[in-house]
Write an enzyme that holds these catalytic residues in place. Structure first.
Site, mmCIF file in Angstrom:
data_model
loop_
_atom_site.group_PDB
_atom_site.id
_atom_site.type_symbol
_atom_site.label_atom_id
_atom_site.label_comp_id
_atom_site.label_asym_id
_atom_site.label_seq_id
_atom_site.Cartn_x
_atom_site.Cartn_y
_atom_site.Cartn_z
ATOM 1 N N ASN A 9 -42.585 15.562 -67.400
ATOM 2 C CA ASN A 9 -43.746 16.436 -67.492
ATOM 3 C C ASN A 9 -43.947 17.059 -66.113
ATOM 4 O O ASN A 9 -44.400 16.380 -65.194
ATOM 5 C CB ASN A 9 -44.973 15.605 -67.914
ATOM 6 C CG ASN A 9 -46.255 16.407 -67.847
ATOM 7 O OD1 ASN A 9 -46.229 17.636 -67.750
ATOM 8 N ND2 ASN A 9 -47.393 15.713 -67.908
ATOM 9 N N LYS A 11 -45.987 19.246 -65.248
ATOM 10 C CA LYS A 11 -47.395 19.619 -65.021
ATOM 11 C C LYS A 11 -47.481 21.051 -64.463
ATOM 12 O O LYS A 11 -46.697 21.903 -64.858
ATOM 13 C CB LYS A 11 -48.080 18.618 -64.096
ATOM 14 C CG LYS A 11 -47.906 17.187 -64.569
ATOM 15 C CD LYS A 11 -48.870 16.233 -63.923
ATOM 16 C CE LYS A 11 -48.493 14.817 -64.283
ATOM 17 N NZ LYS A 11 -49.591 13.867 -64.091
ATOM 18 N N HIS A 97 -52.421 15.004 -73.660
ATOM 19 C CA HIS A 97 -52.249 14.334 -72.360
ATOM 20 C C HIS A 97 -53.635 14.009 -71.798
ATOM 21 O O HIS A 97 -54.596 14.764 -72.005
ATOM 22 C CB HIS A 97 -51.472 15.247 -71.402
ATOM 23 C CG HIS A 97 -51.035 14.551 -70.153
ATOM 24 N ND1 HIS A 97 -51.889 14.337 -69.100
ATOM 25 C CD2 HIS A 97 -49.849 14.001 -69.801
ATOM 26 C CE1 HIS A 97 -51.241 13.689 -68.148
ATOM 27 N NE2 HIS A 97 -50.001 13.464 -68.546
ATOM 28 N N GLU A 99 -54.867 14.383 -68.998
ATOM 29 C CA GLU A 99 -55.440 15.454 -68.174
ATOM 30 C C GLU A 99 -56.076 16.533 -69.059
ATOM 31 O O GLU A 99 -57.057 17.166 -68.673
ATOM 32 C CB GLU A 99 -54.361 16.022 -67.238
ATOM 33 C CG GLU A 99 -54.008 15.023 -66.137
ATOM 34 C CD GLU A 99 -52.609 15.126 -65.581
ATOM 35 O OE1 GLU A 99 -51.904 16.122 -65.838
ATOM 36 O OE2 GLU A 99 -52.193 14.172 -64.888
ATOM 37 N N GLU A 169 -49.969 6.063 -72.212
ATOM 38 C CA GLU A 169 -50.165 6.352 -70.790
ATOM 39 C C GLU A 169 -51.524 5.830 -70.342
ATOM 40 O O GLU A 169 -52.543 6.513 -70.534
ATOM 41 C CB GLU A 169 -50.112 7.865 -70.556
ATOM 42 C CG GLU A 169 -48.796 8.494 -70.947
ATOM 43 C CD GLU A 169 -48.531 9.745 -70.135
ATOM 44 O OE1 GLU A 169 -47.527 9.745 -69.413
ATOM 45 O OE2 GLU A 169 -49.327 10.681 -70.172
ATOM 46 N N GLY A 175 -50.102 9.111 -61.982
ATOM 47 C CA GLY A 175 -50.164 9.763 -60.672
ATOM 48 C C GLY A 175 -50.802 8.915 -59.584
ATOM 49 O O GLY A 175 -51.131 9.420 -58.516
ATOM 50 N N SER A 215 -46.748 6.478 -63.533
ATOM 51 C CA SER A 215 -46.041 6.117 -62.299
ATOM 52 C C SER A 215 -44.700 5.433 -62.548
ATOM 53 O O SER A 215 -44.349 4.467 -61.862
ATOM 54 C CB SER A 215 -46.942 5.260 -61.394
ATOM 55 O OG SER A 215 -48.099 5.988 -61.028
HETATM 56 C C1 PEP Z 1 -47.662 12.050 -66.715
HETATM 57 O O1 PEP Z 1 -47.930 13.121 -66.213
HETATM 58 O O2 PEP Z 1 -47.643 11.945 -67.945
HETATM 59 C C2 PEP Z 1 -47.385 10.919 -65.833
HETATM 60 C C3 PEP Z 1 -47.126 9.762 -66.372
HETATM 61 O O3 PEP Z 1 -47.412 11.147 -64.477
HETATM 62 P P1 PEP Z 1 -46.875 10.148 -63.308
HETATM 63 O O4 PEP Z 1 -45.490 9.726 -63.713
HETATM 64 O O5 PEP Z 1 -46.895 10.965 -62.084
HETATM 65 O O6 PEP Z 1 -47.816 8.986 -63.288
#
Ligand code: PEP
Length: 253
Positions: A9, A11, A97, A99, A169, A175, A215
């Site tokens: 992703n 982003k 997601h 976000e 997630e 992040g 992460s």
């Molecule tokens: C994501 O954007 O879905 C995500 C898991 O980000 P990160 O790997 O940076 O935590």
């Protein structure tokens, strides 16, 4: 057998030149990724989809988008339809997601409408679910995750479940550099599979891929992927560099 899906992703990172550069590197380094061990997808920003699609055409990397609007077309300024995503070569679309839930007020209802529309137009939704830190601390992780799964899948017939990927997630791990331990992640993945079994049946639950996201890095990918109910990863930060994404994709080595 569930083949793990590792999806990047990107982003709101990478302009067109940067996106083409990353896609070109990924195409080269992932040439030898074993298709019986892993499936790979990248989800760049909308404006990069066409250019990245052209680079990865014919490779073992598939294209995905990060969002869509739940209508075929219309007066929806600034939005992108599932039909448009199909026309640019998308196979997957990330839906719900955290976000999007947090900053763009997406609810189970809007997310469910998007999942339905994506399926109607031949896209494969990656439905994101997961609890926030305070929810985990209150001990209501399973309630939140169940609410996201049940709400996101409302009205989706069993036959369509083969086209859906769930991404667990935990919001506190996205992040932040804090990863759920493999045991913590496995417990929620198992719970999601049980929830799907109660909504549909055991065979359907066994066939659905459930990715972990939060992460994921080269140094933790293998232990996470080795858990029985974890079927790949949705990767943010570590998907922005070819070497770290390659190392995650090749977790099986
Ligand atoms: C994501 O954007 O879905 C995500 C898991 O980000 P990160 O790997 O940076 O935590």
């Amino acid at each position: 057998m569930r083949i793990p899906l590792i999806a990047g992703n990107w982003k709101m990172y990478k302009d067109i030149d940067e996106a083409v550069e990353l896609a070109t590197s990924l195409k080269n380094v992932l040439k030898d990724a074993q298709s019986d061990k892993v499936e790979v997808a990248v989800c760049p920003p909308y404006i990069d989809l066409q250019a990245v699609g052209a680079v990865i055409k014919g490779s073992n990397i598939v294209l995905g988008a990060q969002n869509m609007y739940a209508a075929q077309e219309g007066a929806f300024t600034g939005e992108i339809s599932p039909l448009m995503l199909r026309s640019v070569g998308c196979h997957y679309v990330i839906i719900g997601h955290s976000e999007r839930r947090q900053y763009f007020c997406e609810t189970n209802e809007t997310i469910n409408a998007k999942v339905k529309m994506a399926l109607e137009y031949g896209l494969f939704p990656i439905l994101c679910v997961g609890e926030k830190l305070d929810e985990r601390e209150k001990g209501i992780t399973n309630d939140i995750v169940k609410d996201h799964v049940v709400g996101g899948l409302k009205g989706i017939p069993k036959e369509k479940m083969a086209s859906i990927v769930i991404a667990y997630e935990p919001v506190w791990a996205i992040g932040t550099g804090k990863t759920a331990t493999p045991d913590q992640a496995q417990a929620v993945h198992k719970f999601i599979r049980e929830t799907i079994a109660s909504l549909y049946d055991a065979a359907t639950a066994q066939s659905v891929r459930i990715q972990y996201g939060g992460s994921v890095k080269p140094d933790n990918a293998k232990t996470l992927m080795n858990m029985p109910d974890i079927d790949g990863a949705l990767v943010g930060g570590a998907a922005l560099k070819a070497d770290s994404f390659e190392a995650i994709v090749k977790f099986y080595r």
